[in-house]
Write a protein that holds these residues in place. Sequence first.
Motif, PDB file in Angstrom:
ATOM      1  N   LYS A   1      -4.046   1.284   4.125  1.00  0.00           N
ATOM      2  CA  LYS A   1      -3.134   0.963   5.223  1.00  0.00           C
ATOM      3  C   LYS A   1      -2.540  -0.431   5.127  1.00  0.00           C
ATOM      4  O   LYS A   1      -1.345  -0.611   5.270  1.00  0.00           O
ATOM      5  CB  LYS A   1      -3.859   1.111   6.567  1.00  0.00           C
ATOM      6  CG  LYS A   1      -4.120   2.538   6.983  1.00  0.00           C
ATOM      7  CD  LYS A   1      -2.834   3.280   7.288  1.00  0.00           C
ATOM      8  CE  LYS A   1      -3.134   4.697   7.774  1.00  0.00           C
ATOM      9  NZ  LYS A   1      -1.890   5.489   7.911  1.00  0.00           N
TER      10      LYS A   1
ATOM     11  N   TYR B   1      -8.390  -0.750   9.233  1.00  0.00           N
ATOM     12  CA  TYR B   1      -6.927  -0.628   9.340  1.00  0.00           C
ATOM     13  C   TYR B   1      -6.225  -1.925   8.921  1.00  0.00           C
ATOM     14  O   TYR B   1      -5.747  -2.053   7.810  1.00  0.00           O
ATOM     15  CB  TYR B   1      -6.559  -0.224  10.763  1.00  0.00           C
ATOM     16  CG  TYR B   1      -5.293   0.586  10.867  1.00  0.00           C
ATOM     17  CD1 TYR B   1      -5.348   1.955  11.095  1.00  0.00           C
ATOM     18  CD2 TYR B   1      -4.045  -0.006  10.752  1.00  0.00           C
ATOM     19  CE1 TYR B   1      -4.188   2.714  11.196  1.00  0.00           C
ATOM     20  CE2 TYR B   1      -2.882   0.742  10.846  1.00  0.00           C
ATOM     21  CZ  TYR B   1      -2.950   2.098  11.080  1.00  0.00           C
ATOM     22  OH  TYR B   1      -1.787   2.833  11.168  1.00  0.00           O
TER      23      TYR B   1
ATOM     24  N   ASN C   1      -1.755   7.157  -2.340  1.00  0.00           N
ATOM     25  CA  ASN C   1      -3.110   6.696  -2.645  1.00  0.00           C
ATOM     26  C   ASN C   1      -3.103   5.662  -3.777  1.00  0.00           C
ATOM     27  O   ASN C   1      -3.902   5.712  -4.715  1.00  0.00           O
ATOM     28  CB  ASN C   1      -4.037   7.856  -3.017  1.00  0.00           C
ATOM     29  CG  ASN C   1      -5.498   7.549  -2.707  1.00  0.00           C
ATOM     30  OD1 ASN C   1      -5.841   7.176  -1.586  1.00  0.00           O
ATOM     31  ND2 ASN C   1      -6.367   7.697  -3.695  1.00  0.00           N
TER      32      ASN C   1
ATOM     33  N   THR D   1       0.828  -1.199   0.000  1.00  0.00           N
ATOM     34  CA  THR D   1       0.000   0.000   0.000  1.00  0.00           C
ATOM     35  C   THR D   1       0.868   1.257   0.000  1.00  0.00           C
ATOM     36  O   THR D   1       1.982   1.247   0.510  1.00  0.00           O
ATOM     37  CB  THR D   1      -0.916   0.042   1.236  1.00  0.00           C
ATOM     38  OG1 THR D   1      -0.091   0.015   2.417  1.00  0.00           O
ATOM     39  CG2 THR D   1      -1.852  -1.154   1.266  1.00  0.00           C
TER      40      THR D   1
ATOM     41  N   ASP E   1       0.099   4.873   1.346  1.00  0.00           N
ATOM     42  CA  ASP E   1      -0.856   5.699   2.092  1.00  0.00           C
ATOM     43  C   ASP E   1      -0.978   7.093   1.487  1.00  0.00           C
ATOM     44  O   ASP E   1      -2.063   7.535   1.108  1.00  0.00           O
ATOM     45  CB  ASP E   1      -0.399   5.771   3.555  1.00  0.00           C
ATOM     46  CG  ASP E   1      -1.405   6.450   4.459  1.00  0.00           C
ATOM     47  OD1 ASP E   1      -2.219   7.257   3.964  1.00  0.00           O
ATOM     48  OD2 ASP E   1      -1.397   6.194   5.665  1.00  0.00           O
TER      49      ASP E   1
ATOM     50  N   CYS F   1      -6.316   6.653   1.589  1.00  0.00           N
ATOM     51  CA  CYS F   1      -5.327   6.299   2.618  1.00  0.00           C
ATOM     52  C   CYS F   1      -5.304   4.794   2.902  1.00  0.00           C
ATOM     53  O   CYS F   1      -5.691   4.349   3.988  1.00  0.00           O
ATOM     54  CB  CYS F   1      -5.573   7.071   3.910  1.00  0.00           C
ATOM     55  SG  CYS F   1      -5.295   8.834   3.757  1.00  0.00           S
TER      56      CYS F   1
END
Length: 326
Positions: free
Chosen positions: A86, A128, A62, A57, A59, A84
Amino acid sequence: MTRVFAVTSALTLGLAAFGDGAAAGSSTGIITEYAIPTAHALSGGLAVGTDGNLWFTEDAGNKIAKITPGGAVTEYAIPTGSACPKDIAAGADGNLWFTETQGNKIGKITPRGAFTEYVIPSRGAWPYGIAAGPDGNIWFTEYRRNSIGKITPSGEISEYRIPSAAAHSTDIAAGPDGNLWFNESSGPGPNDSKIGTITTGGRITEYLLPTVGAEPVDLAAGPDGNLWFTENDSNKIAKFSPAGTVTEYPIPTGKARPDGITAGPDGNMWFNESSGNKIAKITPAGDVTEYKLPTPGSQPDGIAAGPDGRLWFAENHGNKIGKISP
């Protein structure tokens, strides 16, 4: 239900450090780093895809990106702006699934780069951590809603409330017992750190940790049948056995802030030290060996065992993906 573990401690440690020196795309002999094309991407979660590549990922960027074992990086922009992302996990369906904390969605991306996004029913849930469950579903934490969520391959979402208030769960992993395990980094009590487990049917049990303010962060099942986790604030690596005993091992580097952890192909557990700027391994007996990263202040984050027999990790501030040979 809350249970309290018995506790043992261990102080047997080993230490090895490897020197400074490699630029992005080069190698120290044991550590190799590859630059991420997007500047200040803030790479984090890392997972092995069914295509034999590592996916991660970004963050701030994007994006969801992949890196081949040879170091070639491809990036894919997430349809939702400022999502965002995570964490990321490989699903049983062959796709990669990821959390969007700001987008309040669970996303999936095919190995070819096609996106599908699913809105979480609860607003402001802040998904998350994410992991594939033994039931064929994807499980995730909801940091702000204080819940554990699950999503089926077709996109149906269920949510289960964590009994302890303000648990601040950020990570989840499949355990050795067929359940999902998650961290509770904080709570209202004086001894607030817990590890929780949830069955595939949604039953949650919580376990109080012996160290006050331990702040457990990441978890992973070990080859020894134990569940291993990092204690970010107490600067320890810990394991608990199916019999209910917690054993904690202090990290040689002070204030290392251990974060991600994973099982390595060598039978050891590997973890990163975000403030210590090191990758480290711990044997089932608790011996710790640390390896210094070439890039200063790189702040390693996610870590995963790659299909090439190496440990791969994201350098959140170094803006690189690194690998280390066991």
